[in-house]
Motif scaffolding. Structure first.
Motif, mmCIF file in Angstrom:
data_model
loop_
_atom_site.group_PDB
_atom_site.id
_atom_site.type_symbol
_atom_site.label_atom_id
_atom_site.label_comp_id
_atom_site.label_asym_id
_atom_site.label_seq_id
_atom_site.Cartn_x
_atom_site.Cartn_y
_atom_site.Cartn_z
ATOM 1 N N GLN A 1 -3.465 2.303 6.477
ATOM 2 C CA GLN A 1 -4.003 1.201 6.906
ATOM 3 C C GLN A 1 -2.927 -0.146 6.887
ATOM 4 O O GLN A 1 -3.200 -0.807 7.914
ATOM 5 C CB GLN A 1 -5.075 0.909 6.117
ATOM 6 C CG GLN A 1 -6.072 -0.092 6.503
ATOM 7 C CD GLN A 1 -7.348 -0.616 5.778
ATOM 8 O OE1 GLN A 1 -7.732 0.645 5.485
ATOM 9 N NE2 GLN A 1 -7.509 -1.752 5.481
ATOM 10 N N GLU A 2 -2.460 -0.308 5.740
ATOM 11 C CA GLU A 2 -1.478 -1.503 5.727
ATOM 12 C C GLU A 2 -0.424 -1.413 6.785
ATOM 13 O O GLU A 2 0.005 -2.457 7.304
ATOM 14 C CB GLU A 2 -1.015 -1.699 4.391
ATOM 15 C CG GLU A 2 -0.059 -0.785 3.893
ATOM 16 C CD GLU A 2 -0.904 0.281 3.268
ATOM 17 O OE1 GLU A 2 -2.108 0.651 3.403
ATOM 18 O OE2 GLU A 2 -0.315 0.981 2.314
ATOM 19 N N VAL A 3 0.201 -0.303 7.042
ATOM 20 C CA VAL A 3 1.358 -0.151 7.843
ATOM 21 C C VAL A 3 0.503 -0.519 9.596
ATOM 22 O O VAL A 3 1.317 -1.209 10.455
ATOM 23 C CB VAL A 3 2.073 1.388 8.109
ATOM 24 C CG1 VAL A 3 2.817 1.379 9.146
ATOM 25 C CG2 VAL A 3 2.408 1.314 6.799
ATOM 26 N N LEU A 4 -0.598 0.137 9.766
ATOM 27 C CA LEU A 4 -1.334 -0.521 11.179
ATOM 28 C C LEU A 4 -1.644 -1.798 11.202
ATOM 29 O O LEU A 4 -1.269 -2.420 12.287
ATOM 30 C CB LEU A 4 -2.615 0.518 11.084
ATOM 31 C CG LEU A 4 -2.656 1.769 11.383
ATOM 32 C CD1 LEU A 4 -3.916 2.591 11.155
ATOM 33 C CD2 LEU A 4 -1.806 2.240 12.598
ATOM 34 N N THR A 5 -1.912 -2.329 10.175
ATOM 35 C CA THR A 5 -2.214 -3.842 10.012
ATOM 36 C C THR A 5 -0.739 -4.630 10.322
ATOM 37 O O THR A 5 -0.877 -5.427 11.084
ATOM 38 C CB THR A 5 -2.549 -4.441 8.689
ATOM 39 O OG1 THR A 5 -3.714 -3.612 8.282
ATOM 40 C CG2 THR A 5 -3.013 -6.054 8.980
#
Lengths: 666, 157
Positions: free
Chosen positions: B41-45
């Motif tokens: 998730q944090e990489v997508l963000t």
């Protein structure tokens, strides 16, 4: 040669219409649609606007451009059956608790099911019941009411440039929700609520506070005071079947209705709008004089304020520090009114009636709280007011008109036109112009050149010995464009008014649901005509405003007391709270966050990160330091930024970060 | 195994390679998934912030394609074809046997020890070999439940 279509055997001429749906509607045939909005891109998913075109077969009208000579039939048996099946399938996958749905009677699905003569639904209901998203004060999302038309997604993206909502998954598993299926509160939503306006069903609705207000009203120990926003009087008539007047009648009837419901005092937010202007114009003059923080941005629209705080922290200083009219009403109601009305502070309940869902959020902003206590207890929308009137069983249209209570009931026309896009600007000009020249500018039409329908308007005026450049904007995508161009110096202004909703507050999401431009324009007209009927047009002429200043606010705008009561501040609202883990181990050591926002990346955060990783490795700090890439630290104008423990190092360099790490570890 | 730092550095390089062009979102996500084996998730963000598009938009794309995974996958990936040809040749019994072998319940796709991920695909285009199974990129044709289990055992050894 004139271009024409043959629609149901009748010749209909057209020229610039982009699709045959527009031409058909011009021919006064209300072709049903869910996903078509003239202001949004064409999506073509609902398949309700199917028509039969000779030699083309059955095609969607919304995504077919007209070509002269087309022979179109809108109502063949085949099409009628097709539309019925579409509606039946939607109903089979819909939470059909219509009787208890807040959107009942303004729901398009309900209307079309009736219009298209749906008598039974032949398919089994397969809707998956979902919980409501109650994470915000502004809006409620309810997945099982969603028909996946995508109107909310496109409005949020195309008109507001936010994109808080999106499609997730595919096929039968598709849903609309914020990123990572989070609650709305954790998304970038600015609470303008336009998603709820364009939603044909009850999948997104303004969050109601009607129950709480009734409860307060029934408490014998409480005195409940209320104030109504200018735009409310422009739209409430739509619910009760009168739209042809000038707002005076509607406002008077609202006062009567609220009094019957048991409100102790009924005030007018137009009064505090007058105050906002006096205060904001003073701030504007000061900024012009000192040349600081120009352009001045208006701050009446809470969705716009959150937008700046979230996306453009470097422009926060440009926002007027004046509270919005609702904010000022809150401060005066909570801190001055107990004295004026001789009511104990703790017995007072403060309510406001707003055309807006973001105002519900604004009222709870901690920046507006006084010693941790919020000023306004409940914010209800025009829609909720209409519901309360209906619940009371009042025949609104037959009520007599009553006058607002004093002192917060007297207003000038300047406070009323606040509800229109351009209204704040016009009101400020009325104030500034006569203050400076001492001349008589009291004609309500004097500055009408700032009015208009376009989302970005510009005006120039010679004042203060110079040419002032003004921009009036609605829609946050337009606002984003202006901010971008201000940043690159492509544009230069002295004053910028921004309202998030099309047309300004009159088009707010708390207003009765409307789908046509004519309704919005009528609201605009009502407020301008209301201004004309009033005796005074310049906010500084309001004798009660003067009196409040004299008695409580240090006699003049901009005084210390006025600042304490009528101003606020803004804070960065971090959009993303995530960070990407860089360290292997999760030690409880020193937190080092390297910003990887766009600005910092351009200014070399990659190199800094490399240095930190190497340094930690070489020094054998691996168990003592937790490195992460943060998105973002929201200090873009001092990029690159690195946060070591709780201190953010601006314009960070390899050396300054190393130093900070060493210092913290020792 | 690549370190967190190396993976993140690769994502930065991927973004640079595609010049932070939002229209290249899908290839960027594909390359990112190669690095992390899934899309955290944090990489997508981070990607959404770097490309200047809303996270909801990126999340929409990532959930639309079954190729993308938002949960970590196992070391070995088994894909059982369940296209029409494989389906009539009883691919379902292979899936069932593998599920049992790997102790996976209905919604689970990855084993607790993070060793195996079991997926179904709609068609591999190798209908002549039906029923087909792909293990770590290699196609095995004319499979049976026992042959599939033997493959797993082989790896476990």
């Amino acid at each position: 040669m004139e271009k024409y279509l043959m629609i149901n055997g009748i010749k209909v001429f057209f020229d610039n219409e982009k699709n045959i749906l527009e031409v058909i509607r011009k021919a006064k045939i209300e072709l049903p649609t869910f996903c078509y909005h003239s202001e949004l891109s064409t999506y073509g998913s609902c398949r309700l606007c199917m028509v039969e075109v000779e030699s083309m077969g059955i095609i969607p009208a919304c995504s077919t451009p007209p070509s002269s000579g087309m022979v179109i039939n809108t109502n063949t048996e085949k099409i009628i059956n097709l539309r019925k099946i579409v509606i039946e399938l939607l109903l089979a996958n819909h939470d059909r608790e219509c009787t208890t749905c807040q959107k009942s009677q303004s729901c398009k699905l309900q209307t079309l099911a009736r219009r298209l003569g749906i008598e039974t639904v032949r398919f089994k209901n397969v809707v998956r019941k979902t919980d409501k998203d109650l994470s915000t004060y502004a809006l409620v999302r309810q997945q099982d009411k969603c028909i996946l038309c995508g109107d909310c997604v496109r409005f949020c993206d195309e008109i507001q440039s936010i994109g808080a909502l999106g499609f997730v998954n595919r096929g039968s598993k598709s849903v609309v929700c914020p990123s990572f299926s989070k609650d709305l509160e954790l998304s970038e939503c600015v609470y303008c609520g336009q998603c709820s306006r364009v939603c044909p069903t009850g999948a997104v609705i303004p969050r109601s506070e009607v129950k709480e207000v009734w409860k307060a009203l029934s408490d014998k120990n409480k005195k409940v005071i209320v104030a109504i926003a200018p735009a409310v009087r422009a739209a409430i008539g739509e619910v009760f079947g009168f739209t042809r007047e000038n707002g005076t009648e509607a406002a008077g009837k609202i006062v009567t209705a609220l009094k019957i419901m048991g409100f102790y005092k009924v005030f007018d937010v137009s009064f505090t709008a007058d105050m906002t202007i006096v205060e904001e114009a003073n701030e504007f003059l000061e900024r012009i004089k000192e040349g600081n923080n120009i352009p001045l941005f208006t701050s009446c629209c809470p969705a716009w304020v959150k937008f700046v705080e979230q996306y453009y922290p470097e422009f926060i200083k440009n926002l007027s520090t004046c509270r919005s009219p609702q904010g000022m009403y809150g401060a005066i109601a909570r801190r001055i009114m107990p004295n004026v009305l001789s009511v104990k502070k703790e017995d007072l309940v403060v309510v406001s009636v707003m055309p807006c869902t973001a105002k519900k959020y604004e009222a709870r902003r901690r920046e507006l709280a006084n010693n941790g206590e919020i000023d306004i207890d409940y914010v209800i929308t025009t829609q909720e007011l209409a519901i309360m009137i209906e619940e009371s069983g009042l025949r609104f249209q037959d009520l007599d008109a009553y006058a607002f209570d004093m002192p917060l009931g007297f207003k000038t026309g300047a406070g009323v036109i606040f509800g229109n896009s351009g209204g704040v600007t016009e009101a400020v000009l009325r104030n500034v112009a006569s203050d400076i020249t001492g001349g008589e500018y009291d004609e309500s039409e004097q500055f009408s050149f700032v009015r208009g329908d376009d989302g970005i308007r510009e005006a120039k005026i010679n004042l203060l010995g110079r040419e002032l450049k003004i921009a009036i904007v609605y829609g946050l995508k337009n606002a984003r464009q202006i901010l971008r161009e201000l940043k690159t110096q492509k544009r230069k202004y002295d004053f910028v008014e921004v309202m998030a909703c099309p047309g300004g507050c009159i088009g707010g999401a708390g207003q009765p649901v409307y789908n046509d431009l004519a309704t919005r324009k009528n609201r605009t007209r009502i407020l301008y005509e209301n201004d004309k009927t009033l005796e005074l047009h310049k906010p500084q002429d309001n004798p009660y405003v003067q009196k409040i200043y004299n008695d409580y606010l240090g006699s003049k705008p901009g005084s210390k007391k006025a600042h304490e009561y009528l101003h606020t501040h803004y804070t960065y609202k971090k959009r993303f709270k995530e960070s990407v883990k860089i360290s292997e181990k999760n030690s409880k050591g020193l937190e080092v966050n390297v910003c990887f926002g766009n600005h910092c990346m351009k200014k070399g955060s990659k190199e800094i990160l490399k240095h930190i990783v190497d340094y930690v490795e070489n020094k054998n700090y691996k168990d003592k330091v937790n490195i992460a890439a943060s998105i973002c630290l929201e200090k873009c104008f001092s990029a690159p930024n690195v946060k070591v423990a709780d201190t953010t190092i601006s314009h960070a360099s390899n050396e300054s970060v190393k130093e900070a790490i060493d210092k913290e570890i020792k | 195994m690549k370190s967190n730092y190396e993976k993140f550095k690769s994502v930065c390089s991927i973004l640079e390679k595609y010049s932070f062009d939002k229209s290249k979102l899908i290839p960027i996500l594909q390359a990112t998934q190669e690095e992390y084996k899934y899309l955290p998730q944090e990489v997508l963000t981070f990607i959404s912030s770097a490309l200047n598009i809303s996270p909801a938009n990126v999340y929409g794309v990532a959930t639309f394609y079954s190729h993308f995974s938002l949960i970590p996958k196992g070391k070995h990936i088994i894909r059982v074809c369940d296209g029409t040809a494989c389906h009539v040749k009883k691919s379902e019994s292979i899936i069932e046997a593998l599920r049992k072998k790997l102790n996976l319940n209905n919604s689970q796709t990855t084993t607790k020890d993070m060793l195996f991920t079991l997926e179904t695909v709609s068609c591999l285009g190798t209908c002549g070999l039906s029923p087909a199974v792909v293990l770590d990129g290699k196609v095995y044709g004319q499979m049976t439940p026992s042959k599939a289990i033997a493959l797993i055992d082989q790896i476990k050894e």
